[in-house]
Enzyme design. Sequence first.
Site, PDB file in Angstrom:
ATOM      1  N   MET A 209      -7.532   3.417  10.447  1.00  0.00           N
ATOM      2  CA  MET A 209      -6.821   2.216   9.996  1.00  0.00           C
ATOM      3  C   MET A 209      -6.021   1.599  11.144  1.00  0.00           C
ATOM      4  O   MET A 209      -5.791   2.236  12.172  1.00  0.00           O
ATOM      5  CB  MET A 209      -5.939   2.537   8.804  1.00  0.00           C
ATOM      6  CG  MET A 209      -6.731   2.609   7.519  1.00  0.00           C
ATOM      7  SD  MET A 209      -5.677   2.843   6.087  1.00  0.00           S
ATOM      8  CE  MET A 209      -6.871   2.578   4.772  1.00  0.00           C
TER       9      MET A 209
ATOM     10  N   ILE B 294       1.777   3.003   7.443  1.00  0.00           N
ATOM     11  CA  ILE B 294       1.132   3.992   8.316  1.00  0.00           C
ATOM     12  C   ILE B 294       0.764   3.349   9.649  1.00  0.00           C
ATOM     13  O   ILE B 294       0.523   4.043  10.621  1.00  0.00           O
ATOM     14  CB  ILE B 294      -0.128   4.642   7.684  1.00  0.00           C
ATOM     15  CG1 ILE B 294      -1.216   3.613   7.410  1.00  0.00           C
ATOM     16  CG2 ILE B 294       0.208   5.443   6.462  1.00  0.00           C
ATOM     17  CD1 ILE B 294      -2.580   4.254   7.217  1.00  0.00           C
ATOM     18  N   ASP B 295       0.745   2.002   9.700  1.00  0.00           N
ATOM     19  CA  ASP B 295       0.355   1.322  10.939  1.00  0.00           C
ATOM     20  C   ASP B 295       1.446   1.368  12.010  1.00  0.00           C
ATOM     21  O   ASP B 295       1.164   1.101  13.184  1.00  0.00           O
ATOM     22  CB  ASP B 295       0.015  -0.150  10.655  1.00  0.00           C
ATOM     23  CG  ASP B 295      -1.254  -0.306   9.842  1.00  0.00           C
ATOM     24  OD1 ASP B 295      -1.923   0.708   9.595  1.00  0.00           O
ATOM     25  OD2 ASP B 295      -1.576  -1.440   9.450  1.00  0.00           O
TER      26      ASP B 295
ATOM     27  N   GLY C  10       6.095  -2.479   3.336  1.00  0.00           N
ATOM     28  CA  GLY C  10       5.708  -3.007   4.639  1.00  0.00           C
ATOM     29  C   GLY C  10       6.057  -4.477   4.754  1.00  0.00           C
ATOM     30  O   GLY C  10       6.889  -5.006   3.994  1.00  0.00           O
TER      31      GLY C  10
ATOM     32  N   GLU D 149      -9.626  -0.309  12.821  1.00  0.00           N
ATOM     33  CA  GLU D 149     -10.412  -1.212  11.963  1.00  0.00           C
ATOM     34  C   GLU D 149     -10.277  -2.681  12.361  1.00  0.00           C
ATOM     35  O   GLU D 149     -11.176  -3.478  12.132  1.00  0.00           O
ATOM     36  CB  GLU D 149      -9.999  -1.036  10.494  1.00  0.00           C
ATOM     37  CG  GLU D 149      -8.537  -1.401  10.288  1.00  0.00           C
ATOM     38  CD  GLU D 149      -8.037  -1.235   8.873  1.00  0.00           C
ATOM     39  OE1 GLU D 149      -8.817  -0.930   7.985  1.00  0.00           O
ATOM     40  OE2 GLU D 149      -6.816  -1.431   8.686  1.00  0.00           O
TER      41      GLU D 149
ATOM     42  N   GLY E 198       0.827  -1.209   0.000  1.00  0.00           N
ATOM     43  CA  GLY E 198       0.000   0.000   0.000  1.00  0.00           C
ATOM     44  C   GLY E 198       0.856   1.250   0.000  1.00  0.00           C
ATOM     45  O   GLY E 198       1.999   1.228   0.447  1.00  0.00           O
TER      46      GLY E 198
ATOM     47  N   HIS F 196      -8.975   5.734   3.375  1.00  0.00           N
ATOM     48  CA  HIS F 196      -7.700   6.043   2.723  1.00  0.00           C
ATOM     49  C   HIS F 196      -7.313   7.513   2.766  1.00  0.00           C
ATOM     50  O   HIS F 196      -6.209   7.870   2.320  1.00  0.00           O
ATOM     51  CB  HIS F 196      -7.721   5.524   1.283  1.00  0.00           C
ATOM     52  CG  HIS F 196      -7.656   4.024   1.237  1.00  0.00           C
ATOM     53  ND1 HIS F 196      -8.761   3.240   1.502  1.00  0.00           N
ATOM     54  CD2 HIS F 196      -6.620   3.173   1.031  1.00  0.00           C
ATOM     55  CE1 HIS F 196      -8.411   1.965   1.422  1.00  0.00           C
ATOM     56  NE2 HIS F 196      -7.123   1.901   1.140  1.00  0.00           N
TER      57      HIS F 196
ATOM     58  N   THR G 135       6.306  -6.702   1.532  1.00  0.00           N
ATOM     59  CA  THR G 135       7.452  -6.319   0.694  1.00  0.00           C
ATOM     60  C   THR G 135       8.753  -6.778   1.343  1.00  0.00           C
ATOM     61  O   THR G 135       9.659  -7.280   0.662  1.00  0.00           O
ATOM     62  CB  THR G 135       7.468  -4.781   0.513  1.00  0.00           C
ATOM     63  OG1 THR G 135       6.222  -4.405  -0.075  1.00  0.00           O
ATOM     64  CG2 THR G 135       8.609  -4.311  -0.362  1.00  0.00           C
TER      65      THR G 135
HETATM   66  O1  F6P Z   1      -1.104  -1.665   6.174  1.00  0.00           O
HETATM   67  C1  F6P Z   1      -1.564  -0.382   5.908  1.00  0.00           C
HETATM   68  C2  F6P Z   1      -3.050  -0.376   5.691  1.00  0.00           C
HETATM   69  O2  F6P Z   1      -3.423   0.966   5.463  1.00  0.00           O
HETATM   70  C3  F6P Z   1      -3.861  -1.008   6.817  1.00  0.00           C
HETATM   71  O3  F6P Z   1      -4.036  -0.145   7.914  1.00  0.00           O
HETATM   72  C4  F6P Z   1      -5.141  -1.345   6.095  1.00  0.00           C
HETATM   73  O4  F6P Z   1      -5.802  -2.436   6.680  1.00  0.00           O
HETATM   74  C5  F6P Z   1      -4.676  -1.716   4.727  1.00  0.00           C
HETATM   75  O5  F6P Z   1      -3.431  -1.102   4.541  1.00  0.00           O
HETATM   76  C6  F6P Z   1      -5.645  -1.324   3.628  1.00  0.00           C
HETATM   77  O6  F6P Z   1      -5.175  -1.838   2.444  1.00  0.00           O
HETATM   78  P1  F6P Z   1      -5.809  -1.508   1.024  1.00  0.00           P
HETATM   79  O7  F6P Z   1      -5.317  -0.165   0.609  1.00  0.00           O
HETATM   80  O8  F6P Z   1      -5.306  -2.589   0.157  1.00  0.00           O
HETATM   81  O9  F6P Z   1      -7.302  -1.509   1.175  1.00  0.00           O
END
Ligand code: F6P
Length: 357
Positions: free
Chosen positions: A181, A138-139, A114, A234, A14, A279, A117
């Site tokens: 997130m 971002i987590d 992340g 989430e 991501g 997002h 990767t």
């Molecule tokens: O790992 C980062 C993250 O933003 C998580 O917090 C979230 O669950 C996931 O990516 C969302 O992924 P995508 O953009 O594929 O929906």
Amino acid sequence: MTRKKRIGILTGGGDCPGLNAVIRAAVRTAIRDHEMEVFGIQLGFEGLLTGSAIPLTSESIRGILPKGGTLLRTTNRGNPFAFPTADGRCEDRSKEAIENIERLGLDGIIAIGGDGTLKIAQRLFDLGVPMVAVPKTIDNDIAATDYTFGFMTAVAVATDAVDRLHTTAESHDRVMILEVMGRNAGWIALYSGIAGGADIILVPEIPYRPEEIVRTIRDRQIEGAMFDIVVVAEGAKREGGEESYVDKSSGRLGGIAYRVAEEIQKQIDLEIRVTVLGHIQRGGSPIAFDRILASRFGKAAADLVADGQVGQMVALRQDTIVSVAIRDAISNPKLVDPEGQMVQTARSLGISFAEGR
Ligand code: F6P
């Protein structure tokens, strides 16, 4: 004349605010300090299969420092060890990827990404590819580094949302539930909840009880506070329950805020409204902290490739950039410690985690 050393850079998984700042710093350092040539591999590891690489020069990276997203584009479906086929299967195309790396004449690859990767980078390294990694999420859930870039930007966005929800919650006597997130780690919820003055924070690491949420809301009503701010990650789940998915087969989380609303609505006499931030937390310009961290990571990664220190990941430890083995970094997620200092601080501020007693 000896050929210049040539490196590749790719972004996987991501996106995240600060990716372009890493690319810019790595390119500048590679060119200015090490006289290397740099190629940008497009669409993550997929670009290694399609041979999709573009030269990155001082000109091509001009102006990208404050921009969100990634100049090189990204995907979370480009794993060369399990590449999706048209008929829904997966095949191992790592040999092809390695042949393309050789064809492009890359002496090192910087992979910015992340968990997923980093795992791919380690597997390629095990097969002899000179990989260097830069952690991104971002987590902020990678234990080897104090912070990943993008996290503080996400926290700033979420905190702004909490502030905005506060004023409307107070005006209407409402319970506002904000979903942020955080798949396995509740750092964004915890930081933005503290920064925004939330009343309840729900994180994956501390399973919640709906009756405790109700109790906190009622206690606040007795004290004269007729509104509440709940920040929920989430990936949070109730005690003995499961995460909430938008689409379970693909593992996409979402909807826990609506579930919490449903669980408590009948037991309280305040209206509830739900906001899912999504997002918005990942897009847009990185804040100064993330631009600086990303620039430090990019420079350090280029230095590692130049020094031949491969199989390493850059990391921040006590305000110093260090390198750690990618192998060690991937095996160790950083989760919120229910007894840790941050949670204790939140508790002392009167924030509830709605856990069982
Ligand atoms: O790992 C980062 C993250 O933003 C998580 O917090 C979230 O669950 C996931 O990516 C969302 O992924 P995508 O953009 O594929 O929906």
